[in-house]
Scaffold this motif. Structure first.
Motif, PDB file in Angstrom:
ATOM      1  N   SER A 311      12.808 -13.729   8.716  1.00 18.06           N
ATOM      2  CA  SER A 311      12.927 -12.379   8.175  1.00 18.06           C
ATOM      3  C   SER A 311      12.546 -11.459   8.879  1.00 18.06           C
ATOM      4  N   LYS A 336       9.173  -2.348   1.290  1.00 18.04           N
ATOM      5  CA  LYS A 336       9.868  -3.084   0.058  1.00 18.04           C
ATOM      6  C   LYS A 336       8.658  -3.112  -1.175  1.00 18.04           C
ATOM      7  N   ALA A 337       7.186  -2.790  -0.650  1.00 19.72           N
ATOM      8  CA  ALA A 337       6.377  -2.653  -1.725  1.00 19.72           C
ATOM      9  C   ALA A 337       6.450  -1.317  -2.437  1.00 19.72           C
ATOM     10  N   GLY A 340       9.497  -1.444  -4.637  1.00 16.92           N
ATOM     11  CA  GLY A 340       9.420  -2.729  -5.623  1.00 16.92           C
ATOM     12  C   GLY A 340      10.615  -3.864  -5.323  1.00 16.92           C
ATOM     13  N   GLU A 341      10.808  -4.001  -3.953  1.00 18.18           N
ATOM     14  CA  GLU A 341      11.642  -5.311  -3.785  1.00 18.18           C
ATOM     15  C   GLU A 341      11.205  -6.404  -3.410  1.00 18.18           C
ATOM     16  N   GLU A 342      11.740  -7.567  -3.593  1.00 19.84           N
ATOM     17  CA  GLU A 342      11.163  -8.782  -3.367  1.00 19.84           C
ATOM     18  C   GLU A 342      10.575  -9.099  -2.000  1.00 19.84           C
ATOM     19  N   ALA A 343       9.375  -9.606  -1.922  1.00 17.65           N
ATOM     20  CA  ALA A 343       8.943  -9.559  -0.480  1.00 17.65           C
ATOM     21  C   ALA A 343       8.137 -11.110  -0.333  1.00 17.65           C
ATOM     22  N   PHE A 344       7.911 -11.543   1.103  1.00 20.14           N
ATOM     23  CA  PHE A 344       6.953 -12.366   1.208  1.00 20.14           C
ATOM     24  C   PHE A 344       5.607 -12.027   1.304  1.00 20.14           C
ATOM     25  N   ASP A 345       4.984 -13.064   0.870  1.00 18.15           N
ATOM     26  CA  ASP A 345       3.319 -12.778   0.899  1.00 18.15           C
ATOM     27  C   ASP A 345       3.040 -12.467   2.281  1.00 18.15           C
ATOM     28  N   GLU A 347       3.473  -9.832   3.989  1.00 21.49           N
ATOM     29  CA  GLU A 347       4.409  -8.755   4.630  1.00 21.49           C
ATOM     30  C   GLU A 347       3.776  -7.663   5.336  1.00 21.49           C
TER      31      GLU A 347
END
Length: 379
Positions: A311, A336-337, A340-345, A347
């Motif tokens: 990614s 992303k934060a 409010g988007e989906e994200a990897f732990d 990032e």
């Protein structure tokens, strides 16, 4: 595509390397737009610099107070949403605290503050405000560092038993031996830099990297720092022994007087099944060492890497990615934060990482001054 996140910048004007790094990083992924800020304490210099960048001068402010006041008068959809703090260390805390209390998300250079107490106050203010707060431990954004983290988490190395991290530079070597010069640079001035130079500048990168890739917290440290001259109040070299839980031990070595070294940041983690190592000066190579097997070299962009690594990979295999890309991945995680988007732990490094970094710096200095004794890291 939706509207870009409006970004303001404090500091980073002129020929500042960190300013260029952040501006380029923010432009990746097309998520941010630099719209204003305070590039210099002299507003005329700020205005001139904004014109050089092609940024409108209507949102270039004389100081942070003006920025917060004027931006909050604008309709919410037009305001600066996040501000990057790229000023010298002693300004990080007051500026970041004022920003979160003023309703802004924050991206802050490290070290996050100059004292642990300031870091605790800032985290409390940030938690209360409910805003995104990132600390730019830049190297966590490299795809192969993220691959290293995923491999360790998945158990590829087995039970971790040894950690060795080294961060060697030589840039301060020509300065430290000249009494007049060493008394004129801000990194050796406790009033501007805080209680530590080497550990606070690059040692904190190494400490954060250890906890980032292993997922473990350092519990105790024993530090032996080097100031070289009696009239020099700031460490410029140091070795720190580390203790984790379950008899896991490690060592962190940082130096700014390693003559001839440029930016030699090397991370090695060894388990009972395999070992792994990464070098910042060759960031596209991740070395996997296993008993009775040939050395394996993993590179970014290949399907054998984790989704998290891929990614953050922007180019096909064989095309080098570097520090701009690493910082760009952190900015992408912040975006992303905010959105409010989906994200990897993992990032982007959080304010908790910044707090632990200050904890480490303060305890390393304390350990050294108390006679090189074991000192606990607060939870």
């Amino acid at each position: 595509m939706g509207k870009k996140i409006k970004l303001g910048i404090l500091g980073g004007g002129g020929d500042s390397l960190i300013g260029v790094l952040h501006r380029v990083a923010s432009s990746m992924f097309d998520k941010f737009e630099v719209v204003g800020g305070v590039f210099n304490t002299d507003i005329n210099e700020s205005l001139k610099f904004a014109e050089e960048l092609g940024i409108g001068t209507d949102r270039i402010y004389a100081n942070l107070d003006d920025l917060i006041e004027q931006e909050n008068r604008l309709p919410e959809e037009d305001r600066i949403q996040v501000v990057s703090v790229l000023t010298p260390n002693f300004l990080h805390f007051p500026m970041a605290k004022q920003l979160v209390e003023g309703g802004f998300h924050v991206i802050c250079e490290k070290p996050m503050t100059t004292t642990l107490e300031e870091a605790k106050i800032l985290k409390e203010a940030s938690d209360k405000a409910g805003k995104v707060f990132a600390v730019t431990y830049t190297y966590t954004g490299y795809p192969m560092v993220r691959q290293m983290r995923e491999m360790i988490t998945s158990g590829k190395l087995g039970k971790i038993q040894k950690i060795d991290v080294q961060y060697y530079q030589g840039w301060i070597n020509p300065i430290i031996h000249d009494k007049e010069q060493r008394n004129t640079i801000w990194r050796l001035d406790p009033e501007k830099s805080g209680i530590s130079c080497c550990i606070g500048d690059i040692g904190t990168h190494a400490y954060d990297m250890i906890e980032y890739v292993t997922g473990m917290e350092v519990k105790k440290i024993l530090a032996d720092l080097n100031y070289l001259y009696e009239d020099n109040a700031m460490d410029i070299d140091g070795t720190v022994l580390l203790r984790f839980e379950d008899q896991i031990k490690g060592v962190l070595r940082a130096s700014q007087i390693a003559t001839g070294e440029e930016n030699n940041f090397t991370v090695k983690v060894y388990g009972d099944k395999a070992g792994i190592k990464w070098e910042q000066e060759n960031p596209n190579y991740l070395y996997l060492l296993e008993e009775d097997k040939p050395l394996q070299v993993l590179k970014p962009g290949h399907a054998y890497n984790s989704d998290f690594s891929l990614s953050g990979t922007k180019l096909p295999p064989g095309h080098p990615e570097g520090i701009f890309d690493s910082m760009g991945n952190i900015y992408h995680g912040v975006a992303k934060a905010i959105l409010g988007e989906e994200a990897f732990d993992g990032e982007y490094p959080t304010i908790t990482d910044g707090l632990r970094g200050m904890n480490f710096i303060e305890k390393a200095v304390e350990s050294h001054k108390n006679g090189n004794v074991w000192t606990s890291i607060d939870d």
